[in-house]
Enzyme design. Structure first.
Site, PDB file in Angstrom:
ATOM      1  N   CYS A 246       0.867  -1.176   0.000  1.00 16.30           N
ATOM      2  CA  CYS A 246       0.000   0.000   0.000  1.00 16.30           C
ATOM      3  C   CYS A 246       0.905   1.227   0.000  1.00 16.30           C
ATOM      4  O   CYS A 246       2.121   1.103   0.154  1.00 16.30           O
ATOM      5  CB  CYS A 246      -0.899  -0.007   1.233  1.00 16.30           C
ATOM      6  SG  CYS A 246      -2.223   1.218   1.165  1.00 16.30           S
TER       7      CYS A 246
ATOM      8  N   CYS B  45      -3.771   6.185   0.123  1.00 11.83           N
ATOM      9  CA  CYS B  45      -3.237   4.887  -0.278  1.00 11.83           C
ATOM     10  C   CYS B  45      -2.756   4.817  -1.727  1.00 11.83           C
ATOM     11  O   CYS B  45      -2.624   3.730  -2.296  1.00 11.83           O
ATOM     12  CB  CYS B  45      -4.264   3.802   0.014  1.00 11.83           C
ATOM     13  SG  CYS B  45      -4.667   3.719   1.776  1.00 11.83           S
TER      14      CYS B  45
ATOM     15  N   LYS C 285     -12.344  -4.924   2.625  1.00 16.04           N
ATOM     16  CA  LYS C 285     -11.777  -4.031   3.639  1.00 16.04           C
ATOM     17  C   LYS C 285     -12.671  -2.813   3.778  1.00 16.04           C
ATOM     18  O   LYS C 285     -12.919  -2.098   2.814  1.00 16.04           O
ATOM     19  CB  LYS C 285     -10.371  -3.612   3.228  1.00 16.04           C
ATOM     20  CG  LYS C 285      -9.717  -2.624   4.201  1.00 16.04           C
ATOM     21  CD  LYS C 285      -8.266  -2.362   3.823  1.00 16.04           C
ATOM     22  CE  LYS C 285      -7.655  -1.279   4.691  1.00 16.04           C
ATOM     23  NZ  LYS C 285      -6.267  -0.997   4.339  1.00 16.04           N
TER      24      LYS C 285
ATOM     25  N   ARG D  55      -2.832   3.732  12.701  1.00 15.02           N
ATOM     26  CA  ARG D  55      -2.304   4.910  12.009  1.00 15.02           C
ATOM     27  C   ARG D  55      -1.315   5.663  12.899  1.00 15.02           C
ATOM     28  O   ARG D  55      -0.440   6.359  12.387  1.00 15.02           O
ATOM     29  CB  ARG D  55      -3.457   5.781  11.516  1.00 15.02           C
ATOM     30  CG  ARG D  55      -4.225   5.057  10.407  1.00 15.02           C
ATOM     31  CD  ARG D  55      -5.448   5.794   9.920  1.00 15.02           C
ATOM     32  NE  ARG D  55      -6.215   4.941   9.004  1.00 15.02           N
ATOM     33  CZ  ARG D  55      -7.430   5.208   8.561  1.00 15.02           C
ATOM     34  NH1 ARG D  55      -8.031   6.323   8.947  1.00 15.02           N
ATOM     35  NH2 ARG D  55      -8.035   4.379   7.746  1.00 15.02           N
TER      36      ARG D  55
ATOM     37  N   ARG E 160     -10.870   7.510   4.354  1.00 16.12           N
ATOM     38  CA  ARG E 160     -10.623   6.707   3.154  1.00 16.12           C
ATOM     39  C   ARG E 160     -11.934   6.197   2.554  1.00 16.12           C
ATOM     40  O   ARG E 160     -11.967   5.167   1.901  1.00 16.12           O
ATOM     41  CB  ARG E 160      -9.722   5.524   3.511  1.00 16.12           C
ATOM     42  CG  ARG E 160      -8.413   5.890   4.192  1.00 16.12           C
ATOM     43  CD  ARG E 160      -7.425   4.735   4.108  1.00 16.12           C
ATOM     44  NE  ARG E 160      -6.361   4.795   5.077  1.00 16.12           N
ATOM     45  CZ  ARG E 160      -5.353   5.669   5.045  1.00 16.12           C
ATOM     46  NH1 ARG E 160      -5.306   6.586   4.104  1.00 16.12           N
ATOM     47  NH2 ARG E 160      -4.414   5.638   5.971  1.00 16.12           N
TER      48      ARG E 160
ATOM     49  N   GLU F  45     -17.059  -8.063  -3.529  1.00 17.05           N
ATOM     50  CA  GLU F  45     -15.656  -7.631  -3.556  1.00 17.05           C
ATOM     51  C   GLU F  45     -14.717  -8.835  -3.451  1.00 17.05           C
ATOM     52  O   GLU F  45     -13.732  -8.938  -4.190  1.00 17.05           O
ATOM     53  CB  GLU F  45     -15.365  -6.680  -2.386  1.00 17.05           C
ATOM     54  CG  GLU F  45     -15.674  -5.217  -2.665  1.00 17.05           C
ATOM     55  CD  GLU F  45     -14.520  -4.516  -3.379  1.00 17.05           C
ATOM     56  OE1 GLU F  45     -13.581  -5.172  -3.848  1.00 17.05           O
ATOM     57  OE2 GLU F  45     -14.575  -3.263  -3.448  1.00 17.05           O
TER      58      GLU F  45
ATOM     59  N   LYS G 238     -11.634  -7.496   6.821  1.00 16.31           N
ATOM     60  CA  LYS G 238     -10.985  -6.559   7.739  1.00 16.31           C
ATOM     61  C   LYS G 238     -11.862  -5.340   7.935  1.00 16.31           C
ATOM     62  O   LYS G 238     -12.306  -4.777   6.938  1.00 16.31           O
ATOM     63  CB  LYS G 238      -9.653  -6.140   7.129  1.00 16.31           C
ATOM     64  CG  LYS G 238      -8.892  -5.128   7.954  1.00 16.31           C
ATOM     65  CD  LYS G 238      -7.685  -4.657   7.192  1.00 16.31           C
ATOM     66  CE  LYS G 238      -7.084  -3.488   7.929  1.00 16.31           C
ATOM     67  NZ  LYS G 238      -6.036  -2.849   7.209  1.00 16.31           N
TER      68      LYS G 238
ATOM     69  N   SER H 136      -6.134  -3.006  14.818  1.00 13.62           N
ATOM     70  CA  SER H 136      -5.550  -2.277  15.943  1.00 13.62           C
ATOM     71  C   SER H 136      -6.572  -1.850  16.992  1.00 13.62           C
ATOM     72  O   SER H 136      -6.356  -2.046  18.187  1.00 13.62           O
ATOM     73  CB  SER H 136      -4.790  -1.063  15.420  1.00 13.62           C
ATOM     74  OG  SER H 136      -5.640  -0.225  14.655  1.00 13.62           O
TER      75      SER H 136
ATOM     76  N   TYR I 140      -2.426  -8.573  16.558  1.00 11.87           N
ATOM     77  CA  TYR I 140      -1.415  -8.021  17.471  1.00 11.87           C
ATOM     78  C   TYR I 140      -1.298  -8.858  18.738  1.00 11.87           C
ATOM     79  O   TYR I 140      -0.388  -8.660  19.528  1.00 11.87           O
ATOM     80  CB  TYR I 140      -1.761  -6.556  17.807  1.00 11.87           C
ATOM     81  CG  TYR I 140      -1.872  -5.728  16.537  1.00 11.87           C
ATOM     82  CD1 TYR I 140      -0.722  -5.243  15.906  1.00 11.87           C
ATOM     83  CD2 TYR I 140      -3.107  -5.503  15.918  1.00 11.87           C
ATOM     84  CE1 TYR I 140      -0.812  -4.550  14.712  1.00 11.87           C
ATOM     85  CE2 TYR I 140      -3.204  -4.808  14.732  1.00 11.87           C
ATOM     86  CZ  TYR I 140      -2.053  -4.334  14.133  1.00 11.87           C
ATOM     87  OH  TYR I 140      -2.133  -3.654  12.934  1.00 11.87           O
TER      88      TYR I 140
HETATM   89  C1  PBG Z   1      -2.922   0.209   4.955  1.00 10.25           C
HETATM   90  C2  PBG Z   1      -3.398  -0.565   6.098  1.00 10.25           C
HETATM   91  C3  PBG Z   1      -4.223  -0.189   7.174  1.00 10.25           C
HETATM   92  C4  PBG Z   1      -4.265  -1.252   8.059  1.00 10.25           C
HETATM   93  C5  PBG Z   1      -3.501  -2.273   7.499  1.00 10.25           C
HETATM   94  N1  PBG Z   1      -2.989  -1.847   6.273  1.00 10.25           N
HETATM   95  C6  PBG Z   1      -4.817   1.085   7.587  1.00 10.25           C
HETATM   96  C7  PBG Z   1      -5.694   1.883   6.805  1.00 10.25           C
HETATM   97  O1  PBG Z   1      -6.364   1.445   5.871  1.00 10.25           O
HETATM   98  O2  PBG Z   1      -5.682   3.055   7.168  1.00 10.25           O
HETATM   99  C8  PBG Z   1      -5.010  -1.217   9.367  1.00 10.25           C
HETATM  100  C9  PBG Z   1      -4.620  -2.230  10.336  1.00 10.25           C
HETATM  101  C10 PBG Z   1      -5.059  -2.028  11.721  1.00 10.25           C
HETATM  102  O3  PBG Z   1      -5.871  -1.164  12.082  1.00 10.25           O
HETATM  103  O4  PBG Z   1      -4.555  -2.792  12.536  1.00 10.25           O
HETATM  104  N2  PBG Z   1      -3.824   0.632   4.037  1.00 10.25           N
END
Ligand code: PBG
Length: 329
Positions: free
Chosen positions: A116, A126, A193, A203, A220, A236, A251, A277, A316
């Site tokens: 990305c 992105c 996603k 972030r 986004r 998708e 995700k 996260s 994590y």
């Molecule tokens: C990159 C990406 C993101 C995550 C993984 N790859 C963040 C986003 O789309 O801003 C998020 C992972 C997480 O929150 O643990 N595009």
């Protein structure tokens, strides 16, 4: 009916249990920051660190000792610009890191690279911004994504995971890999996603928040999915399967158990979920306050993803789970 007969003791419960999680199922995210020496705890993700280039190999060595078999890499380069140049440089941060990891550990660890541009652009979006459309330019971003995939493959990545939600990214990357001698490298698509508030702490960790931009809002939503949409979520992932993705993904995970089950059933493909996260931080915060029991809640959550249809989990919690399994064995 007497259901409770089979719940009477632990051996019986173990015998009839339908799903379980093992370290084999887990993928640990690793953040590598250029210019950092040692490691730096992410304040919104207790227990998770950014690692400097002098410290990530030691961490990965520890993960291997604990039985972890796969990691996914995120890079935080010094240089950020409008098109994410560091990601397109064969000597860039992630390319260097993959080489170093493979040199030291070889096949003892599976190295997945997140593909990305949000960590590499100065605006934090992105891909390349199209001022006229006021969003990320799909096809211009496909072009640089193909370059980025080749950089990762040449460095020795075992699997490529595009996360930018560009249309036709899978067919583009598949063709780029196939025509350059990398037809053996699998693609794990972030196929479904959602634009989610659960990415906030990531972030901070990846220093990849979209900044205030003259053309784009600080979110986004013009490229990631609307979390209200169930059928689109399935379409998708089916689309990415047709384009040649080897593994699909949902995700975030916790608020999307229905989607996980439906995509698994609709595609019967290997399915990853990303336990993101914000989901991690909620549990850590509650546990650190003494409000919930960390270990049992972690195991319950990870097990529920498997029950919902996931084959593997980016989480994590991976190191904590591996530590727990290690101490139980
Ligand atoms: C990159 C990406 C993101 C995550 C993984 N790859 C963040 C986003 O789309 O801003 C998020 C992972 C997480 O929150 O643990 N595009």
């Amino acid at each position: 009916m007497n259901f409770r007969r089979l719940r009477l003791n632990a051996n019986l419960r173990d015998l009839v249990r339908e799903t379980s999680v093992s370290v084999d199922d887990l993928i640990m995210p690793i953040f590598i920051k250029e210019g950092l020496s040692g490691k730096n705890e992410v304040s919104s993700m207790p227990g998770i660190y950014q690692f400097g280039e002098d410290s990530y190999l030691e961490e990965i060595g520890q993960l291997i000792e604990l039985g972890i078999k796969a990691i996914i890499l995120f890079g935080i380069p010094k240089l950020k610009d409008s098109c994410g140049s560091d990601a397109l440089d064969e000597h860039g941060l992630i390319a260097r890191s993959v080489r170093a990891i493979k040199e030291k550990f070889g096949d003892r660890i599976l190295v997945i690279t997140d593909l990305c541009f949000c960590e590499y652009t100065d605006h934090g979006h992105c891909g390349i911004i199209n001022p006229k459309l006021k969003t990320v330019d799909n096809d211009a971003t496909l072009q640089i994504s193909a370059q980025q995939a080749l950089i990762h493959a040449q460095a020795g990545a075992d699997m490529i995971a595009p996360s930018g939600m560009m249309d036709n990214i899978i067919s583009t990357l598949r063709e780029a890999l196939d025509t350059n001698g990398f037809s053996h490298i699998p693609i794990m698509s972030y196929s479904t996603k959602f634009a989610s508030s659960f990415y906030g702490p990531f972030r901070d960790a990846a220093e990849s928040s979209p900044s205030q931009h003259e053309y784009l809002p600080q979110n986004r939503k013009s490229y990631q999915m609307d979390y209200a949409n169930r059928y689109e979520a399935i379409r998708e992932s089916i689309q990415d399967m047709k384009e040649g993705a080897d593994i699909l993904m949902v995700k975030p995970a916790l608020s999307f158990m229905d989607i996980i089950r439906e995509i698994k059933d609709a595609t019967q493909m290997p399915l990853c979920v990303y336990n993101v996260s914000g989901e991690y931080s909620m549990v850590k915060a509650a546990a650190n306050n003494g409000w919930v029991d960390y270990e049992s809640m972690m195991v319950e959550i990870l097990t529920s993803f498997k029950r919902a249809g996931a084959d593997m989990i980016i989480t994590y919690h991976a190191k904590d789970f591996a530590t727990l399994s290690h101490s139980n064995s």
